[in-house]
Design a protein around this motif. Structure first.
Motif, PDB file in Angstrom:
ATOM      1  N   ARG A   1       0.195 -11.613  -9.209  1.00 42.97           N
ATOM      2  CA  ARG A   1      -0.643 -10.423  -9.774  1.00 42.97           C
ATOM      3  C   ARG A   1      -1.628 -10.265  -8.494  1.00 42.97           C
ATOM      4  N   ASP A   2      -2.318 -11.303  -8.134  1.00 44.99           N
ATOM      5  CA  ASP A   2      -3.354 -10.861  -7.011  1.00 44.99           C
ATOM      6  C   ASP A   2      -2.508 -10.256  -5.567  1.00 44.99           C
ATOM      7  N   ARG A   3      -1.354 -10.825  -5.268  1.00 42.92           N
ATOM      8  CA  ARG A   3      -0.526 -10.294  -4.179  1.00 42.92           C
ATOM      9  C   ARG A   3      -0.433  -8.724  -4.398  1.00 42.92           C
ATOM     10  N   LYS A   4       0.180  -8.389  -5.580  1.00 42.72           N
ATOM     11  CA  LYS A   4       0.396  -7.043  -5.956  1.00 42.72           C
ATOM     12  C   LYS A   4      -0.706  -6.013  -5.752  1.00 42.72           C
ATOM     13  N   ILE A   5      -1.802  -6.694  -6.167  1.00 48.06           N
ATOM     14  CA  ILE A   5      -2.978  -5.791  -6.358  1.00 48.06           C
ATOM     15  C   ILE A   5      -3.512  -5.558  -4.729  1.00 48.06           C
ATOM     16  N   ARG A   6      -3.438  -6.744  -4.081  1.00 42.95           N
ATOM     17  CA  ARG A   6      -3.728  -6.550  -2.555  1.00 42.95           C
ATOM     18  C   ARG A   6      -3.002  -5.562  -1.856  1.00 42.95           C
ATOM     19  N   CYS A   7      -1.481  -5.758  -2.138  1.00 48.63           N
ATOM     20  CA  CYS A   7      -0.736  -4.798  -1.459  1.00 48.63           C
ATOM     21  C   CYS A   7      -0.907  -3.134  -1.848  1.00 48.63           C
ATOM     22  N   LEU A   8      -1.243  -2.964  -3.108  1.00 44.25           N
ATOM     23  CA  LEU A   8      -1.342  -1.757  -3.378  1.00 44.25           C
ATOM     24  C   LEU A   8      -2.800  -1.248  -3.058  1.00 44.25           C
ATOM     25  N   TRP A   9      -3.937  -1.817  -3.061  1.00 47.86           N
ATOM     26  CA  TRP A   9      -4.919  -1.588  -2.408  1.00 47.86           C
ATOM     27  C   TRP A   9      -4.832  -0.940  -0.884  1.00 47.86           C
ATOM     28  N   PHE A  10      -4.069  -1.683  -0.387  1.00 49.83           N
ATOM     29  CA  PHE A  10      -3.892  -1.605   1.127  1.00 49.83           C
ATOM     30  C   PHE A  10      -2.986  -0.241   1.130  1.00 49.83           C
ATOM     31  N   LEU A  11      -1.948   0.021   0.278  1.00 44.36           N
ATOM     32  CA  LEU A  11      -1.106   0.932   0.325  1.00 44.36           C
ATOM     33  C   LEU A  11      -2.052   2.457  -0.182  1.00 44.36           C
ATOM     34  N   ASN A  12      -2.747   2.472  -1.044  1.00 42.94           N
ATOM     35  CA  ASN A  12      -3.803   3.446  -1.417  1.00 42.94           C
ATOM     36  C   ASN A  12      -4.754   3.989  -0.035  1.00 42.94           C
ATOM     37  N   THR A  13      -4.969   2.831   0.577  1.00 40.14           N
ATOM     38  CA  THR A  13      -5.982   3.115   1.972  1.00 40.14           C
ATOM     39  C   THR A  13      -5.241   3.859   2.898  1.00 40.14           C
ATOM     40  N   LEU A  14      -3.919   3.401   3.125  1.00 43.95           N
ATOM     41  CA  LEU A  14      -3.254   4.239   4.105  1.00 43.95           C
ATOM     42  C   LEU A  14      -3.109   5.716   3.502  1.00 43.95           C
ATOM     43  N   ILE A  15      -2.658   5.992   2.309  1.00 44.95           N
ATOM     44  CA  ILE A  15      -2.627   7.411   1.878  1.00 44.95           C
ATOM     45  C   ILE A  15      -3.764   8.074   1.919  1.00 44.95           C
ATOM     46  N   LYS A  16      -5.064   7.623   1.616  1.00 42.76           N
ATOM     47  CA  LYS A  16      -6.386   8.059   2.124  1.00 42.76           C
ATOM     48  C   LYS A  16      -6.484   8.557   3.562  1.00 42.76           C
ATOM     49  N   LEU A  17      -6.166   7.632   4.485  1.00 42.44           N
ATOM     50  CA  LEU A  17      -6.216   7.718   5.730  1.00 42.44           C
ATOM     51  C   LEU A  17      -5.362   9.057   6.206  1.00 42.44           C
TER      52      LEU A  17
ATOM     53  N   GLU B   1      -8.279   9.419 -14.976  1.00 42.17           N
ATOM     54  CA  GLU B   1      -8.943  10.678 -14.992  1.00 42.17           C
ATOM     55  C   GLU B   1      -9.949  11.155 -13.823  1.00 42.17           C
ATOM     56  N   GLU B   2     -10.640  10.113 -13.193  1.00 40.99           N
ATOM     57  CA  GLU B   2     -11.472  10.108 -12.176  1.00 40.99           C
ATOM     58  C   GLU B   2     -10.655  10.519 -10.693  1.00 40.99           C
ATOM     59  N   LYS B   3      -9.380  10.175 -10.876  1.00 38.04           N
ATOM     60  CA  LYS B   3      -8.353  10.182  -9.670  1.00 38.04           C
ATOM     61  C   LYS B   3      -8.720   9.376  -8.573  1.00 38.04           C
ATOM     62  N   SER B   4      -9.402   8.134  -8.855  1.00 36.18           N
ATOM     63  CA  SER B   4      -9.931   7.234  -7.995  1.00 36.18           C
ATOM     64  C   SER B   4      -9.007   6.545  -6.998  1.00 36.18           C
ATOM     65  N   TYR B   5      -7.632   6.666  -7.546  1.00 35.69           N
ATOM     66  CA  TYR B   5      -6.605   5.861  -6.637  1.00 35.69           C
ATOM     67  C   TYR B   5      -5.415   6.966  -6.672  1.00 35.69           C
ATOM     68  N   CYS B   6      -4.269   6.649  -5.876  1.00 41.18           N
ATOM     69  CA  CYS B   6      -3.204   7.619  -5.799  1.00 41.18           C
ATOM     70  C   CYS B   6      -2.271   7.223  -7.079  1.00 41.18           C
ATOM     71  N   SER B   7      -1.347   7.955  -7.492  1.00 37.80           N
ATOM     72  CA  SER B   7      -0.541   7.910  -9.050  1.00 37.80           C
ATOM     73  C   SER B   7       0.211   6.610  -8.701  1.00 37.80           C
ATOM     74  N   PHE B   8       0.871   6.272  -7.503  1.00 37.65           N
ATOM     75  CA  PHE B   8       1.758   5.191  -7.468  1.00 37.65           C
ATOM     76  C   PHE B   8       0.989   4.010  -7.558  1.00 37.65           C
ATOM     77  N   MET B   9      -0.507   3.822  -7.103  1.00 42.52           N
ATOM     78  CA  MET B   9      -1.033   2.638  -7.683  1.00 42.52           C
ATOM     79  C   MET B   9      -1.460   2.515  -8.911  1.00 42.52           C
ATOM     80  N   LEU B  10      -1.762   3.669  -9.707  1.00 43.26           N
ATOM     81  CA  LEU B  10      -2.287   3.707 -11.088  1.00 43.26           C
ATOM     82  C   LEU B  10      -1.077   3.444 -11.809  1.00 43.26           C
ATOM     83  N   ASP B  11       0.187   3.863 -11.686  1.00 47.50           N
ATOM     84  CA  ASP B  11       1.531   3.594 -12.382  1.00 47.50           C
ATOM     85  C   ASP B  11       1.758   1.930 -12.250  1.00 47.50           C
TER      86      ASP B  11
END
Length: 410
Positions: free
Chosen positions: A265-281, A243-253
């Motif tokens: 689980r930890d590895r996937k979250i780290r990759c998702l966080w990095f991917l979301n940061t790239l999209i923000k850039l 609802e807040e659109k804090s992250y991209c749709s791919f990461m939220l899915d």
């Protein structure tokens, strides 16, 4: 004891002509050495109303002044009272008094000069008109900023001229045909400049686009902090983030289907966080080096993103880190490659396209250049057609779009 003097009334200093007294509208007269006065009178002496009409003209090096005793611009005080001027003889102590008349002197600007100045002013742009106002009435700070901006414009003109001269020299030296051929060859290599390193001879899928080429061991370690806040995320928290659109749709899915295994689980979250940061850039235009990706982004990751995904450009009098069109394509390619590692080497390109705000054709061109197999699929809701990108061995041969260079040159 007060000095005594006697005065003698003499009337007009000249026949039917009072002594003219002048008063200037825009200041006081400091010296009359460089000023010439000329008095004009009406020739119609038979008309009792016109025979006393006078026009006084004053000429200087800079301006002409004119005053009259009739018409709308005349002083009404001349008709309501009388003026006198006295000349006292110091030796005899006698003062001779003469009739006087007051003239209100105003600057005279010719119609031709007004029209010329007005047309020149109207032809100026809004920016130029504002600059003129700053020059005349601006503060010291505004004038300093104006001077600095004009200096930058001069430097820009010099730079453009230098580039133009260099281009002319290259054309004269190599010839236009050779330059077009070079540009055609460069166009074939352009796509490779924005793609991640591809190991086409790899035997395993994970070695085609190596994980360490996207996230170095040091960066992976730095991602431990940001990822820790999402390790135990709940469905309610994911709904709130959506609802807040804090992250991209791919990461939220992907957060909705995290592995049970703690390490995976930890590895996937780290990759998702990095991917979301790239999209923000990719959404930024000018990137500041200090906390480029916000205070939550580790320093090493922020610095490497600015270094690898921005281009230096000169603007506003300084060098700036810009996310250019080619850098956006580079970010998209790395996002696709990282998504492949997250999703067992198959990813939904349509979701990434919407997150990156790219055209479908653009992301499909990048995916094909990365040697992915493109297939059609339905969305989870079954209402939309989605494009899937799959990495498979052997890698399909990439064929560049025919006529791309021609369209660009048109």
């Amino acid at each position: 004891m007060a000095l005594e003097a006697r005065w003698c009334y003499r009337g007009d200093p000249q026949e039917e002509q009072s002594a003219p007294l002048v008063q200037f509208t825009n200041g006081k007269l400091k010296s009359c050495d460089d000023m010439n006065f000329t008095l004009y009178k009406n020739k119609d002496t038979s008309n009792p109303r016109k025979k006393h009409q006078r026009i006084l003209n004053a000429e200087t090096d800079r301006l002409s002044y004119v005053g009259n005793n009739f018409g709308p611009g005349a002083l009404k005080s001349n008709t309501l009272c009388r003026y006198f001027v006295g000349v006292r003889d110091k030796d005899s102590g006698e003062m001779e008094v003469y009739n006087a008349e007051l003239f209100h002197m105003q600057p005279l600007i010719s119609d031709d000069a007004v029209d010329e100045d007005l047309s020149e002013y109207l032809s100026k742009t809004y920016r130029e008109k504002v600059d003129l106002c700053i020059e005349a009435f601006g503060t010291n700070k505004q004038k300093k900023a104006l001077s600095s901006r004009r200096m930058n414009e001069v430097r820009k003109e010099v730079l453009n001229q230098a580039v133009s001269n260099a281009a002319e020299n290259i054309i004269e030296t190599k010839g236009m045909d050779a330059i077009v051929n070079d540009a055609t060859e460069d166009d074939k290599e352009d796509i490779s400049l924005v793609l991640p390193s591809c190991h086409a001879d790899a035997k395993r899928l994970e070695d085609v686009y190596k994980f360490d080429d996207f996230i170095s061991p040091a960066e992976y370690e730095a991602l431990k902090g940001p990822a820790a806040t999402l390790v135990n995320i709940t469905s309610e928290e994911i709904l709130k983030l959506t609802e807040e659109k804090s992250y991209c749709s791919f990461m939220l899915d992907e957060l909705k289907c995290l592995p049970v295994d703690e390490k995976k689980r930890d590895r996937k979250i780290r990759c998702l966080w990095f991917l979301n940061t790239l999209i923000k850039l990719s959404f930024q235009k000018v990137v500041k080096k200090k906390q480029a990706m916000g205070p939550d982004c580790p320093h090493i990751i922020s610095n490497n993103l600015v270094k690898n995904f921005t281009a230096l450009s000169y603007g506003n009098g300084k060098l700036q880190n810009m996310v250019t069109a080619s850098m956006k394509a580079k970010i998209a390619a790395h996002v696709i490659a990282l998504a492949l590692h997250i999703n067992q080497f198959q990813t939904d390109l349509t979701v990434l396209q919407k997150d990156l705000k790219l055209r479908e054709g653009r992301i499909l061109d990048i995916a094909r250049a990365m040697r992915l197999k493109i297939t059609n699929s339905k969305s989870l809701s079954g209402c939309e057609d989605h494009k899937l990108g799959t990495l498979c061995l052997p890698l399909p041969v990439y064929k560049a779009p025919i006529g791309q260079r021609k369209r660009k040159m048109d």
